[in-house]
Design an enzyme around this catalytic site. Sequence first.
Site, PDB file in Angstrom:
ATOM      1  CE  LYS A 569      -3.189  -2.512   3.019  1.00 23.49           C
ATOM      2  NZ  LYS A 569      -2.192  -3.544   3.400  1.00 23.49           N
ATOM      3  CG  ASP A 668      -3.172  -1.634   6.781  1.00 20.51           C
ATOM      4  OD1 ASP A 668      -2.259  -1.654   5.941  1.00 20.51           O
ATOM      5  OD2 ASP A 668      -4.179  -2.371   6.725  1.00 20.51           O
ATOM      6  CE  LYS A 672      -6.346  -2.420   4.208  1.00 25.94           C
ATOM      7  NZ  LYS A 672      -7.106  -3.405   5.002  1.00 25.94           N
TER       8      LYS A 672
END
Length: 815
Positions: A569, A668, A672
């Site tokens: 990511k 995290d 996203k």
Amino acid sequence: MSSDQLPNPERVRAIADEIHLHKFGGSSLADAYCYRRVARIVTEYAGVSDLVVVSAAGDTTNRILAIIEAREAQPEYAATLLGSLQRYQQGLIEELLSGRQLTRVMAASELDFARWQQWFIGKENIERAELCAYGELWSARLLAALLEKQGTRADYIDARTFLSAADAAEPVIDVQRSRDALLKRLGPYPGMRFIVTGFICSESGTGRTLLLGRNGSDYSATLIGSLIDSRQVTIWKDVAGVYSADPRKVERVVSLPTLDWSEAEELARLGSPVLHPRTFQPVNRERMVISVRSSLKVENQQTRIGQYDYTEAQGKVLTSLQDVVLFSIHVGDSALIARFESTQLEPLVSWIEEESQEKYYAFHQNHLEFIRDWLSKEDAEHHVHEVSGYSMIALVGARIQESRQFAVLRREAGEQQLRRFLVSPQKTSAIAILGQKLDTRLLSRLHSQLFNFRRSIGLLVLGRGNIGAEWLELFRQQRDRMNENVDVRIMGIANSSRIWLDYSGVDLQDWQDNFERLARPYVLTELLRELPNAPCDDMVVLDLTDAASIAQLYPSFFANGMHIISANKRAGSAQESLYREIRTIQHEYKREWLYNTTVGAGLPLNYALNDLIRSGDRIRSISGIFSGTMSWLFENFDGEVKFSDLVRQARTEGFTEPDPREDLSCHDIVRKLLIVARDIGASLDWDDVEIHGLVPKPLQDISLEEFLTRLPELDAPMQQLWHEAQAERKVPRLMASFSVGEERSHARVGIEYISIDDMLTNLIPGENIFVIYSDWYKDMPLVISGPGAGRQVTAGGVQSDLHQLLARLSIQKEV
């Protein structure tokens, strides 16, 4: 064990099973840089007891022959040549060695050249063959000393000490005597790398030096391998194996992974510059494999020549010869035909023309000197006629007449100045003799018509942890089906410090053990200079890591012509300046970047959003549970089970990042969110996101080990959240949301209390849910939900991206 005794049967079997042969030609040893490269190859790619057969360095043999020829007629010139040869050889010694190795090898060299001086002034008689043998002797001695200097147990063997033969045009090896002598030499020294001279042997009884002739070193390697019954001989050359055509003449050739013995021998018989027929003479075809590899690019494709249970009917190599000469004899002159054929010089093809009653033999010009010399003695009345100006094209492959290319070659040859079209007796080649010169345009056109090769895709897998290992197993299971229309090979597997690179395709059977054995240290920025030369149409990097350092190299990947499939990511959520640079370079170089697994694991969120936008819709906001990890934790968190115990369990089962703080801090999830927002064109950076994480400040900057020990410190605040939510008849959930603004967008990530009747509170543990409002979905949102964490679903998402990429590349090829 005495070196005068044969090893015991167990040691003989160990020698046969464990020792492989490696052969390096003169061009591989041309200068000090080349010697060091060969030493590295021997250290990294040869076993500790493997034998290495070497030729004379560079053009040493030619220099020796020039000295011999000039000694009588041009002594001053010969003396100059001899001095040059000594400076060349001793210059290599001085540049490569130091200390006791330098002293020892230089002293031996001085003795050799002192003997040469005695020969030169006529005080010592040395036969031509013995003089030529010095080239190989010097190479073996120097390479062994270089390896020893680098810390390897190594020594050299003069092949004349064990390889005995009867003198003949081609020396006839005394197999049993040579085998026994070699086993006695090797037996006492397990773990020793011996460097052996190629090209030379000794005459049985006299000890005179004999030469093994053209391609004598390749022949030496397979001969020595056969003496010990070795399983494999690797011939290191300047080319990456055997190609579908001569790359100097034809564009877009490919290196062949395998050749059957019959195919390789036919190719050698027809004049291949890579293979020579004598190389195959001593081989035990049921046991030995010959591998042809590139010493210049070790990781490139290699060709393995061996006995295969089934070889499909297929033309594999288009070979050609520019200068072919025909010799004809009237069929009535049977005695002359019998004598001509008794020379055992095999023609490319032979045939009888009924109309003229002439038997024709086609030979390459390399054989002209021998044939003309024979004719001057055996055909005084000139009954044999010679005609030049012909050429040959041939297609080599098993059961050639059954292959689809056979009719193509016959048709195309028929449109040229075809003199004869024949199939070899072994059915391994179709040969056309043409009355014309060949040009590269004809060969390239014919090659493209014969070989409609599938598009080749090379994969470099970065990351071999949970996701990497799972995906590699999934790819192994689906590889055959995927390769029906395109040739997809994993050419490299890497972790943060080591890489296993093999351009012929890594073997995924027991790949983890092979990685530990074959991987080498690497620097990714240096690897980027090499990967564009990989033998494939397109190179794809699969970034299955969580490394920011790799994300920063995405512009370099694109600029070097590579596509990217990313489960990482870090690039999609990088600071806006880096993200824009990545996108700019990607578009400039027209590369593909697929990253569906970065949000929602295997869910088709990115594809759905892109379809809406391409259809003309406008996304207004997206909210939901973006993290499968947090979904799992909160769906299982009921106020009874300790939150810290759930975190440990999730980490054990592979739901969390290696450091659970990446999930608990909400970083995290922010990544996203940024990826999704940017994918629909929203302007959003880290400063635009309101973040409410779950990791208290005292736990943020400590080591992972200490954090895992202090996990219970999360239990009290999480228990308080649970009770507060229950008081409102709600439950806590970690939510993410953003709305698209006209200029900058705004986003929030943190705990929200959700009604127990809401769909967001009744998910399967690990499930993601995305609630999408747009111009078309403004009254009732579009909802996408499903598993959002776990190795299998993420690996499946990577595989889906790979299928999507292959489809796009296929379309580009057609366009």
